[in-house]
Enzyme design. Structure first.
Site: not given
Ligand code: AP5
Ligand code: MG
Length: 705
Positions: A14, A89, A128, A134, A146
């Site tokens: 996204k 969401r 990542r 993060r 998640r």
């Protein structure tokens, strides 16, 4: 404004794609994830509270993100549009976003859903995680959480948006550039330039069970109403319509919809009122299965599952505007009606709606009589080139010629006025009154049945206004019949020479079918108690009778059903030369038909004997004929005839023999060799064959899923 939602599980791309899209389209990127991470970096109170949840991979509370987005929208002026990334969401967030955007009249144009497998998501995020810093990218378990949060709370949004016909799925496992190309194509498809967003056509898809909710939403959003769910003014109306429909139907709604009939009454009546009334309607189309926006790419697919439409007017409480609903949309159908195919569109795709037109009165500009006229003209206008559908103002304009009073607001029309309008619209109208026919013989009822069997919709006047007592007067379109099972015991009348005769209409018709503007279409009723259903709701309506009916006949039909039936009776009873008296029990049925439909049926009939077929097809016939079909007690069970008399419907009087074009009964036949000639007798071999039918039969007894 070009507002786009980028939708998809964590790691689906996204953020990556949003960067590309904002560059190309000059939009503002709104990522709630990024906003929250900025709050954490700034060590705000909100950031600290959110951090604990985000680190675990849980969602933060709806109010927090809705508040953030609300502030951002309020403080960002003069932009071309927004890309929403990671928001909404949850369904609650989606509803809040729709409400926020409605304030700016800038709805979401499209929701692009990136599809990526769980393995690939996990691989990407952990990769990542090596550099992103993060916390939620660091281990497989958090990523898994998640994804679970996504599946439980976010994935259901796909349904929310697909019902608004806004969702497009995009394969997300190709290269970044390839995914962008697909996204771009989807955006181009919705990036239409319109004067303003308020003019945008909106479409919605829902199962029929949610029709009422959809209507409340659409009335409030698009027709300037403020209807509260608990004080819903049309719940009972929607129930009336939906109760009888199959439960597995899906609806496609389009708004605003311009309906010709409503626009006509709007500009001639409603628009001049002080009270503001919308000039737009909502169009609901019915489908036999769940419909997806992609289905509109295939005309055949759409037509094959299409079950008609209804226009919803802003004229509360009587909101049902023009509609043509296919009888196959009903849960329990078992009747024969006059039906036609009416061309219309759904989502700009041309389709044919099959059925009989229906409409409800708005209580002011159109009442039941106007409704009948509009429906009858819609039927004939779509079926035959001689006629045209009419608008309410045309009806009122015609009436000005004979009326001594104003037409608006309408108080309804009497029988002569209805007949007058039909005459002006091209028919050779015939009116039958119950009190001028002998009630004991049942002639009035049988004449009505004759026209119904002919496939001609008639306008019936119902009333309980007897003995000077003030009662109700009502008009309905009678359009069809229900048949009795063929096993019924036929009641014959003995007729000398050991021959017994029965009228089909005394034995084989169960109830009639009408379109009454107070109810949903295709209502069956007993001839002697046509307002039984009204009576259950309001005693004022009890004991109504059919007191007159008006037949919209083709101008050049000079013979009427009364004369045709008398001629048929006379020949069947008296003619010993032609009628084969070895058949002891005769059942006869007379009706009107066009010679074209009759010959077409004869030429394709597999059951008729070839010699007789040639004789019938080679006989010159006028545009319309009265047909008397003859059955015996066995053949009637299979719907097969043993004989028929064909009358020229342009004859009006004379002997019963004069209008005969051709007649046959078992192995006898009479026919003129030319029109000046007298009837000649021939021997033929005729075995019973299937009768002719002007009505369309609909049957659906299975209950749906
Ligand atoms: P958020 O920041 O929105 O994270 P997310 O939705 O979980 O997803 P990501 O941002 O990790 O992935 P992405 O889809 O943007 O993919 P990306 O382009 O980065 O939310 C974080 C947290 O904040 C939530 O868990 C929640 O707690 C909270 N939160 C946020 N919004 C909320 C809300 N509305 N309500 C409640 N809580 C909220 O790509 C991922 C990786 O894949 C990158 O490394 C990228 O380079 C790579 N990649 C991208 N495309 C491709 C490709 N085509 N091929 C190969 N690799 C690719
Ligand atoms: Mg992201």
């Amino acid at each position: 404004m070009l507002n786009i939602v980028l939708f998809g599980p964590p790691g689906s791309g996204k953020g990556t794609q949003a960067t590309n899209i904002i560059t190309k389209y000059n939009l503002v990127h709104l990522s709630t994830g990024d906003m929250l991470r900025a709050e954490i970096a700034a060590q705000t109170k909100l950031g600290l509270e959110a951090k604990a949840l985000m680190d675990k991979g849980d969602l933060v509370p709806d109010e927090v993100v809705i508040g953030m987005i609300g502030n951002k929208l309020a403080n960002t002026k003069d932009v071309k549009g927004f890309i929403f990334d990671g928001f909404p969401r949850t369904v609650a967030q989606a509803i809040a976003l729709d409400d926020l955007l409605d304030k700016y009249n800038a709805p979401i144009k499209t929701v692009l859903s990136l599809k990526v497998s769980e393995e690939e998501l996990t691989r990407r995020i952990l990769e990542r995680g090596k550099t992103s810093g993060r916390n939620d990218d660091q281990n497989g378990e958090i990523v898994r959480n998640r994804v679970i949060e996504y599946k439980n709370k976010t994935a259901p949004l796909a349904t929310y948006y697909s019902r608004q016909a806004k969702l497009s799925e995009v394969p997300g496992e190709l290269t970044v550039e390839e995914v962008f190309e697909t996204l771009e194509a989807n955006i181009e498809a919705v990036r239409v330039t319109l004067r303003s967003d308020i003019d945008l056509l909106r479409t919605y898809i829902t199962p029929i069970s949610e029709l009422e909710e959809l209507l409340i939403f659409a009335f409030n959003q698009h027709l300037q109403f403020n209807i509260k769910k608990n004080e819903n003014p049309f719940g009972s109306k929607v129930k009336l319509l939906v109760d009888k429909l199959r439960k597995d139907i899906w609806v496609f709604a389009e708004t605003p919809y311009v309906d010709k009939t409503y626009r006509d009454t709007y500009y001639n009546f409603f628009s001049t009122k002080q009270r503001k009334i919308s000039r737009d309607c909502i169009k609901i189309s019915f489908f036999s299965e769940e419909i997806k926006i992609d289905d509109f790419n295939s005309l055949d697919k759409i037509q094959s599952i299409y079950l008609g439409f209804i226009v919803i007017r802003p004229t509360l409480p009587n909101i049902f505007g023009r509609n043509v609903i296919n009888p196959n949309a009903y849960e329990k159908t078992n009747f024969s009606i006059a039906s036609t195919s009416i061309s219309t569109t759904v989502n700009s795709v041309k389709v044919n709606a099959v059925g009989f037109p229906h409409l409800s009165q708005d209580l002011e500009a159109i009442r039941c009589a106007e409704v009948c006229l509009l429906n009858v003209m819609e039927y004939f206008g779509n079926k035959y080139p001689e006629y045209q559908p009419v608008l309410p103002s045309t009806v009122h304009k015609l009436l000005r010629k004979i009326s001594t009073e104003r037409q608006l607001p309408s108080l309804g029309l009497d029988v002569p006025s209805i007949s007058f309008v039909l005459r002006k619209l091209g028919f050779g109208t015939k009116v039958y009154h119950r009190n001028s026919l002998d009630d004991k013989t049942g002639d009035f009822r049988k004449l009505l049945y004759t026209y119904i069997e002919s496939g001609i919709p008639v306008i019936a006047a119902l009333s309980n206004n007897q003995n000077g007592k003030q009662g109700v007067n009502h008009a309905v379109c009678v359009i069809g019949k229900k048949s009795k099972p063929n096993s019924v015991k036929v009641e014959f009348k003995n007729f000398g020479k050991n021959v017994e005769i029965a009228d089909y209409y005394d034995n084989f018709i169960d109830k009639l079918v009408m379109n009454d503007d107070n109810f949903s279409p295709y209502l069956d009723f007993e001839f002697e108690n046509p307002t039984a259903l009204h009576g259950q709701q309001n005693p004022l309506w009890e004991n109504c009778k059919v007191i007159s009916f008006i037949v919209p006949l083709y101008k050049k039909i000079y013979m009427d059903a009364y004369v045709a039936r008398q001629y048929a009776d006379s020949i069947i009873q008296n003619d010993t030369l032609f009628m084969d008296r070895s058949q002891k029990s005769l059942i006869h049925k007379t009706f009107l038909t066009s010679s074209r439909s009759y010959k077409c049926y004869i030429s394709t009939s597999q059951t008729i004997n070839p010699q007789l077929k040639t004789l019938i097809l080679s006989s010159p016939m006028p545009k319309f004929i009265f047909l008397t079909e003859i059955y015996d007690t066995d053949s009637v069970k299979e719907g097969k005839i043993t004989g028929a008399i064909i009358f020229d419907a342009t004859e009006s009087k004379g002997s019963p023999l004069r209008p005969i074009i051709l007649a046959f009964h078992n192995n006898r036949l009479i026919k003129r060799l030319n029109s000046f000639d007298s009837l000649k007798k021939f021997d033929i071999i005729c075995t019973p064959f299937i009768s002719h039918n002007n009505l369309s039969y609909y049957e659906n007894v299975q209950s749906s899923k």
